[in-house]
Write a protein that holds these residues in place. Sequence first.
Motif, short mmCIF file in Angstrom:
data_model
loop_
_atom_site.label_atom_id
_atom_site.label_comp_id
_atom_site.label_asym_id
_atom_site.label_seq_id
_atom_site.Cartn_x
_atom_site.Cartn_y
_atom_site.Cartn_z
N MET A 52 -0.06 -17.39 7.34
CA MET A 52 1.19 -16.69 7.20
C MET A 52 1.05 -15.37 6.88
SD MET A 52 2.96 -19.62 4.87
CE MET A 52 4.31 -18.68 4.55
N TYR A 53 0.08 -14.83 6.17
CA TYR A 53 -0.27 -13.39 5.89
C TYR A 53 -0.70 -12.58 7.05
CZ TYR A 53 0.55 -12.27 1.10
OH TYR A 53 1.24 -12.17 -0.18
N ALA A 54 -1.48 -13.07 7.79
CA ALA A 54 -1.95 -12.86 9.30
C ALA A 54 -0.76 -12.60 10.13
CB ALA A 54 -2.95 -13.80 9.75
N ILE A 55 0.09 -13.38 10.18
CA ILE A 55 1.33 -13.31 11.14
C ILE A 55 2.18 -12.01 10.57
CG2 ILE A 55 3.22 -14.52 11.95
CD1 ILE A 55 1.86 -16.88 11.59
N CYS A 56 2.49 -11.99 9.26
CA CYS A 56 3.23 -10.90 8.74
C CYS A 56 2.62 -9.57 8.88
CB CYS A 56 3.60 -11.28 7.38
SG CYS A 56 4.57 -12.54 6.95
N CYS A 57 1.11 -9.56 8.77
CA CYS A 57 0.52 -8.26 9.12
C CYS A 57 0.66 -7.91 10.54
CB CYS A 57 -0.89 -8.50 8.85
SG CYS A 57 -1.18 -8.42 6.97
N SER A 58 0.49 -8.95 11.44
CA SER A 58 0.73 -8.82 12.72
C SER A 58 2.27 -7.95 13.12
CB SER A 58 0.38 -9.85 13.52
OG SER A 58 0.83 -9.63 14.91
N ALA A 59 3.12 -8.45 12.33
CA ALA A 59 4.53 -7.94 12.64
C ALA A 59 4.66 -6.89 12.14
CB ALA A 59 5.53 -9.00 11.93
N ALA A 60 4.04 -6.52 10.90
CA ALA A 60 4.03 -5.32 10.51
C ALA A 60 3.60 -4.06 11.40
CB ALA A 60 3.29 -5.18 9.01
N PHE A 61 2.28 -4.16 12.01
CA PHE A 61 1.65 -3.60 12.90
C PHE A 61 2.70 -3.25 14.29
CE2 PHE A 61 -2.52 -4.37 10.86
CZ PHE A 61 -2.69 -3.03 11.00
N ARG A 70 6.40 2.91 8.07
CA ARG A 70 5.57 3.87 7.87
C ARG A 70 3.96 3.27 8.68
NH1 ARG A 70 7.35 6.34 2.08
NH2 ARG A 70 9.19 7.29 3.00
N SER A 71 3.29 4.18 9.17
CA SER A 71 2.22 3.80 9.95
C SER A 71 1.02 3.22 9.01
CB SER A 71 1.71 4.92 10.77
OG SER A 71 1.34 6.20 9.97
N PHE A 72 1.05 3.80 7.72
CA PHE A 72 -0.23 3.45 6.93
C PHE A 72 -0.01 2.18 6.17
CE2 PHE A 72 2.84 5.15 4.11
CZ PHE A 72 2.80 4.52 2.73
N ALA A 73 1.28 1.66 6.26
CA ALA A 73 1.75 0.18 5.36
C ALA A 73 0.75 -0.90 6.19
CB ALA A 73 3.09 0.08 5.25
N PRO A 74 0.79 -1.05 7.43
CA PRO A 74 0.22 -2.20 7.98
C PRO A 74 -1.16 -2.32 7.42
CG PRO A 74 1.75 -1.53 9.62
CD PRO A 74 1.57 -0.50 8.59
N ARG A 75 -1.82 -1.39 7.82
CA ARG A 75 -3.38 -1.01 7.33
C ARG A 75 -3.47 -1.57 5.97
NH1 ARG A 75 -2.71 3.28 10.86
NH2 ARG A 75 -2.66 4.79 9.06
N LEU A 76 -2.64 -0.91 5.06
CA LEU A 76 -2.96 -1.19 3.61
C LEU A 76 -2.66 -2.64 3.25
CD1 LEU A 76 -3.57 0.08 0.91
CD2 LEU A 76 -1.07 0.66 0.63
N LEU A 77 -1.50 -3.24 3.93
CA LEU A 77 -1.31 -4.52 3.64
C LEU A 77 -2.63 -5.68 4.16
CD1 LEU A 77 2.46 -4.96 4.82
CD2 LEU A 77 1.60 -5.23 2.62
N LEU A 78 -2.98 -5.17 5.28
CA LEU A 78 -4.42 -6.19 5.70
C LEU A 78 -5.63 -5.86 4.97
CD1 LEU A 78 -5.16 -7.82 7.96
CD2 LEU A 78 -5.89 -5.79 9.33
N ALA A 79 -5.81 -4.47 4.41
CA ALA A 79 -7.01 -4.34 3.49
C ALA A 79 -6.78 -4.81 2.40
CB ALA A 79 -7.08 -2.72 3.40
N THR A 80 -5.64 -5.01 1.77
CA THR A 80 -5.46 -5.87 0.32
C THR A 80 -5.62 -7.23 0.65
OG1 THR A 80 -3.08 -5.43 0.56
CG2 THR A 80 -4.41 -3.98 -0.91
N ALA A 81 -4.90 -7.82 1.58
CA ALA A 81 -4.91 -9.21 1.99
C ALA A 81 -5.96 -9.96 2.15
CB ALA A 81 -3.70 -9.64 3.13
N ALA A 116 3.15 -7.84 -2.16
CA ALA A 116 3.06 -7.33 -0.81
C ALA A 116 4.50 -7.09 -0.40
CB ALA A 116 2.56 -8.39 0.01
N ILE A 117 5.36 -8.06 -0.78
CA ILE A 117 6.85 -7.81 -0.20
C ILE A 117 7.48 -6.68 -0.76
CG2 ILE A 117 9.07 -8.89 -0.40
CD1 ILE A 117 7.52 -11.58 -0.30
N ALA A 118 7.23 -6.20 -2.00
CA ALA A 118 7.84 -5.11 -2.62
C ALA A 118 7.41 -3.96 -1.95
CB ALA A 118 7.62 -5.29 -4.11
#
Length: 397
Positions: A52-61, A70-81, A116-118
């Motif tokens: 589910m996280y992988a799908i959400c990160c893909s949607a964020a990208f 913002r462009s940095f957000a998906p990379r930060l989400l993926l790097a923490t998840a 992550a949602i916040a």
Amino acid sequence: MTPAVDTLPDAPGQSNAPDPIIDAMGRLVKCVFGPDRATRARTGVILLCAIMYAICCSAAFYAAEMGLMRSFAPRLLLATALPTYALFYVLVRFGKTRRLRDPNLMIPQQSFSLLAIAFAYTAIGPHDRGLVLILIALVMVFGMYTHQPRQSVFTGVLAMAMLGVCMGVLSRMDPDYYPPTLELLRFELLLGTLPPLVLAAYQISAWRNRLSQQRRELRATLDKVQALASRDALTGLYNRRHIQDKLQDCVRRFERYGERFTIVLVDLDHFKRINDQHGHRVGDEALVAFSAGATMVLRESDTVGRWGGEEFLFVLPNTSPRKADIALQRLREALARSQISTAAPTLRVAFSAGVAQHEPGAPLHRTLERADRALYQAKHEGRGRNVMAPPSPVPSD
């Protein structure tokens, strides 16, 4: 001594060789999900959340490419998840959480989800930010079926607190990107929708708890009923009906796999005299003492049951009559050292036994008759002894 086991011929067109593909898949499942059922279920939950996280990160990208985030957000989400869920997986897969009250790590998982949602809420543009709030509902619904009632309330309160702090602080720090009127509207919608969801999660969790408790009580009741149906009330040994079922099972295993078994029919010597001289209470204590001695001396694989009155039946799988005789001698010695009753301190329990090994092709009642005749012979010869039943005569052509 282990008896020879006959092998049954394979049916035409059938093979007992394992399917290499199925065998490889089974090894792969155990390797990835864990060796036992409980670990596999918990690991499955972890991997489902990771997907589910992988799908959400893909949607964020994708949202970042469209300029909605913002462009940095998906990379930060993926790097923490990735490291967080790798840690969750390792802890659950290798049983490090087995003794915890939350072996699925659902509270840490959902706390991380809310963080992550916040964060995603703060990174999305002003007019599309409300879409992220849908994910809170997903977190709450997922927890309905895994949380305890208090954990559901904790998750809901934590979600409202995190989002409320984000909305309030960011609208004050950057009112252009976080318009206070829109943030207030979204917070009011959050307060209007999340508490009913928390209440529903609490009620479902409470219902699950009650159902689990009822299942445990029903299972305990069924176990008690089964014990009452299969156990003798006085001695705690198996009763005659259960012993008969056990004998039929042994016959089936003998016919299919060649697993020989020996039965021993035991009768307590001069039991009527014990009742007449010392009373029925002492007689009951003698039955209990014999049962305890037999249970202690015989193997766990052996079955001991009360056949009726002062008669007992032993079912000894993979045992020859000679080894059965050795076990009976040990039992006789143990009973000679055991005090039966304080009311009759010198009283000891003695017994006679008839031993018969089940023979190929013989019906079960024939084996029982042979053991009964051997027991009669033991009593006729003076009691306190074991008699081995001779093999059945081979019919002449």
